[in-house]
Motif scaffolding. Sequence first.
Motif, PDB file in Angstrom:
ATOM      1  N   ILE A 160       1.546  -1.458   0.101  1.00  7.74           N
ATOM      2  CA  ILE A 160      -0.066  -0.138   0.117  1.00  7.74           C
ATOM      3  C   ILE A 160       1.090   1.491  -0.001  1.00  7.74           C
ATOM      4  N   THR A 161       1.488   1.166   1.099  1.00 13.88           N
ATOM      5  CA  THR A 161       2.786   2.054   1.123  1.00 13.88           C
ATOM      6  C   THR A 161       3.124   2.602  -0.513  1.00 13.88           C
ATOM      7  N   GLY A 174      -2.068  16.385 -12.068  1.00 14.84           N
ATOM      8  CA  GLY A 174      -2.962  16.882 -10.417  1.00 14.84           C
ATOM      9  C   GLY A 174      -4.461  16.175  -9.713  1.00 14.84           C
ATOM     10  N   LEU A 175      -4.035  14.977  -8.940  1.00 14.89           N
ATOM     11  CA  LEU A 175      -4.525  13.507  -8.197  1.00 14.89           C
ATOM     12  C   LEU A 175      -4.859  13.836  -6.704  1.00 14.89           C
ATOM     13  N   PRO A 176      -5.168  15.364  -6.568  1.00 13.12           N
ATOM     14  CA  PRO A 176      -5.263  15.237  -5.291  1.00 13.12           C
ATOM     15  C   PRO A 176      -6.398  14.418  -3.839  1.00 13.12           C
ATOM     16  N   GLN A 177      -6.887  14.864  -5.012  1.00 12.02           N
ATOM     17  CA  GLN A 177      -8.880  13.460  -3.772  1.00 12.02           C
ATOM     18  C   GLN A 177      -7.701  11.982  -4.291  1.00 12.02           C
ATOM     19  N   HIS A 178      -7.549  11.480  -5.111  1.00 12.12           N
ATOM     20  CA  HIS A 178      -6.390  10.487  -5.259  1.00 12.12           C
ATOM     21  C   HIS A 178      -5.922  10.072  -4.649  1.00 12.12           C
ATOM     22  N   VAL A 179      -5.443  11.275  -4.010  1.00 10.26           N
ATOM     23  CA  VAL A 179      -3.587  10.697  -2.864  1.00 10.26           C
ATOM     24  C   VAL A 179      -5.035  10.642  -1.686  1.00 10.26           C
ATOM     25  N   GLY A 180      -5.197  12.463  -1.124  1.00  8.50           N
ATOM     26  CA  GLY A 180      -6.530  11.690  -0.117  1.00  8.50           C
ATOM     27  C   GLY A 180      -6.921  10.171   0.190  1.00  8.50           C
ATOM     28  N   VAL A 181      -7.772   9.483  -0.888  1.00 13.82           N
ATOM     29  CA  VAL A 181      -8.486   8.434  -0.473  1.00 13.82           C
ATOM     30  C   VAL A 181      -7.102   7.276  -0.078  1.00 13.82           C
ATOM     31  N   GLY A 182      -6.539   7.620  -0.821  1.00 13.17           N
ATOM     32  CA  GLY A 182      -5.170   6.457  -0.652  1.00 13.17           C
ATOM     33  C   GLY A 182      -4.422   6.430   0.974  1.00 13.17           C
ATOM     34  N   GLN A 183      -3.985   8.177   1.316  1.00 14.21           N
ATOM     35  CA  GLN A 183      -3.711   8.345   2.781  1.00 14.21           C
ATOM     36  C   GLN A 183      -4.687   7.525   3.597  1.00 14.21           C
ATOM     37  N   ILE A 240      -6.804   5.188   3.171  1.00 14.51           N
ATOM     38  CA  ILE A 240      -6.854   4.127   3.586  1.00 14.51           C
ATOM     39  C   ILE A 240      -5.686   3.416   4.662  1.00 14.51           C
ATOM     40  N   GLU A 241      -3.812   3.797   3.748  1.00 15.01           N
ATOM     41  CA  GLU A 241      -2.748   3.343   4.616  1.00 15.01           C
ATOM     42  C   GLU A 241      -2.678   3.723   5.715  1.00 15.01           C
ATOM     43  N   ALA A 242      -3.519   4.728   6.361  1.00 19.19           N
ATOM     44  CA  ALA A 242      -3.105   4.965   7.879  1.00 19.19           C
ATOM     45  C   ALA A 242      -4.190   4.159   8.572  1.00 19.19           C
ATOM     46  N   TYR A 243      -5.336   3.340   7.960  1.00 21.02           N
ATOM     47  CA  TYR A 243      -5.981   2.394   8.651  1.00 21.02           C
ATOM     48  C   TYR A 243      -5.115   0.914   8.286  1.00 21.02           C
ATOM     49  N   ALA A 244      -4.715   0.750   7.505  1.00 24.37           N
ATOM     50  CA  ALA A 244      -3.192  -0.304   7.171  1.00 24.37           C
ATOM     51  C   ALA A 244      -2.081  -0.086   9.028  1.00 24.37           C
ATOM     52  N   TYR A 245      -1.749   1.219   8.486  1.00 21.74           N
ATOM     53  CA  TYR A 245      -1.073   1.611   9.675  1.00 21.74           C
ATOM     54  C   TYR A 245      -1.332   0.912  11.058  1.00 21.74           C
ATOM     55  N   VAL A 246      -2.430   1.757  11.327  1.00 22.68           N
ATOM     56  CA  VAL A 246      -3.569   1.428  12.618  1.00 22.68           C
ATOM     57  C   VAL A 246      -3.101   0.130  12.883  1.00 22.68           C
TER      58      VAL A 246
END
Length: 566
Positions: free
Chosen positions: A100-101, A115-124, A126-132
Amino acid sequence: MKTYKKITTFCVLLGLAISMLFISCETTNLELQDNPNELTLSSADPNFVLNSIMGTFGQQHFTLAGIVEPMVRHNHLFGTYANSASPNTMDVPWQFTYAITNNLNFLEDLSTIQGLPQHVGVGQIIEAYAYVNLVDFIGTAVYSQAVNPEFPNPILDDGASIYDAMYNQLDDAIVNLKKENSILFEDIYYNGDVEKWIKLANTLKLRMYVQSKLVATPEMVSNLNAIVAAGNFISDPKDDFVVLFGTNETNPDVRHPNFQQQYADGTNAGNVFQSNDFMNLLLNTKSSPDPRTPFYFYRQDLNDPVTEDVDHCGASWFCYLGDGYDGRDHGDDEGIENDGEQRVAYGIYPSGGALDTAGTQAEETAIATANYDPSSGVTLAEHIKEHLSTVNPTTTNSSNLGGEGIGPFLTASFVHFLLAEAALPTPQGMGATGDSATLLKTAMELSFAKVEEVSGEEMNDADIMDYVDEVMAEYNAADAEGKLNIIAREYYIACFGNSIEAYNLYRRTGYPDLQAHVLASGGEFPRSFFLPSSELTTNSSLDAVDDQKKLTDQVFWDTNPAGFID
């Protein structure tokens, strides 16, 4: 062109369904560089990369849930705890996290060009959930130096610091989601709905605050209250964070993993036993059985098991609950008999299996007796036995949803249970705003509604009302500790299908009261898991002996006494 050494997980996605790694996904080491035959910043489809991140998270989550499902008695644990918690147990979830990272790093570089900030936001998110998830299971992870070529042998970060980083990352994700995107993003969970993703980000923070209640600061309680006051979190089932499985059997098989284990041709219910302790909780601890029981469990045979199936049971065991509820006690390691078509299977919820429409053993015996024809050439006893074994067909012959179940990651029901716990006074709760009783009642009602929604079948409204009224009467008469026990017990029942929630709940609260391990050699309950052997053997900054953990090590938010749960 910048070169990336990555692990990219390619998953075949069908509609909103994901499938598990061992079913339909291929993990491949790729060198991502400027090559027309390989994925590059100029050729990559950002929606493909984003959905790969999402699919990998689904695999991580289901793998972790499957590891702890038997430990928390959501199904049967075979043998000792150590048998299910080896140094290799966390290898695959660990690898999923860093896949994921890897892909999020690649997506962030794509965003600088497209210019894909929303893509990045969703990925962030998901990554946060995975690290938690990693922190909650292992207590630590590689984070600050992860997937960085400057640190080929990255160090471990402590769990509390990773939690702090994830709070900040979720805030960053919300900021990114509010920016304009150059293209619409597509996703397998929320179908590109930015507002739902923002609600999920806030809900994850809320969940983390409650998870950390034993080490909570006034600021954390204030932050939780602010999220609740703003109302922009998962409070309605339409915003539930779930994965939807399908009925396609091949290329890929997108049916619920439980269905594949117990309903697919030739499985004979697989080597899966249901937990006597969990079934007993639903069947025998209130005035009437839990209305969700025939949705959670499917009896293939209402006859009592033969003597050799139960003669090994200890005096204090459940052994057999009656009425065809043939499961196993916690830790029972007796050899597996050829009884696949007799044991209880997963039901219609959440596994997409069959609804148990049979009555009790006594009711079905009465029906068989009334229909008995003395001229049939069989005895009444034989006729009754045949009826009890066929009133519910075996899983492979049953009328079922074909595996079209769900994976309930984070639902409105779960959130209301968390808020009910948080609203209790300290130390049982956090002293957060909200009426704990009202939140508990709503949480239970949402749970029943979710089961009905997914199964397409209705329960008896009077049965639901009686159940909720009985729990609320018990709750209103209880002291603060008793109230926590009741909230935890009902959350534990409702989160069937997501044992990660049950595992965290059990360590955080010590509730519900669960059956002790039946083997004297069962060992201590794993308060966390070993660091993956794959990391210890390849990362020279770690010592395979000195840096390895113990199963009794407690994660940073678990400050309860050693040995207080079994």
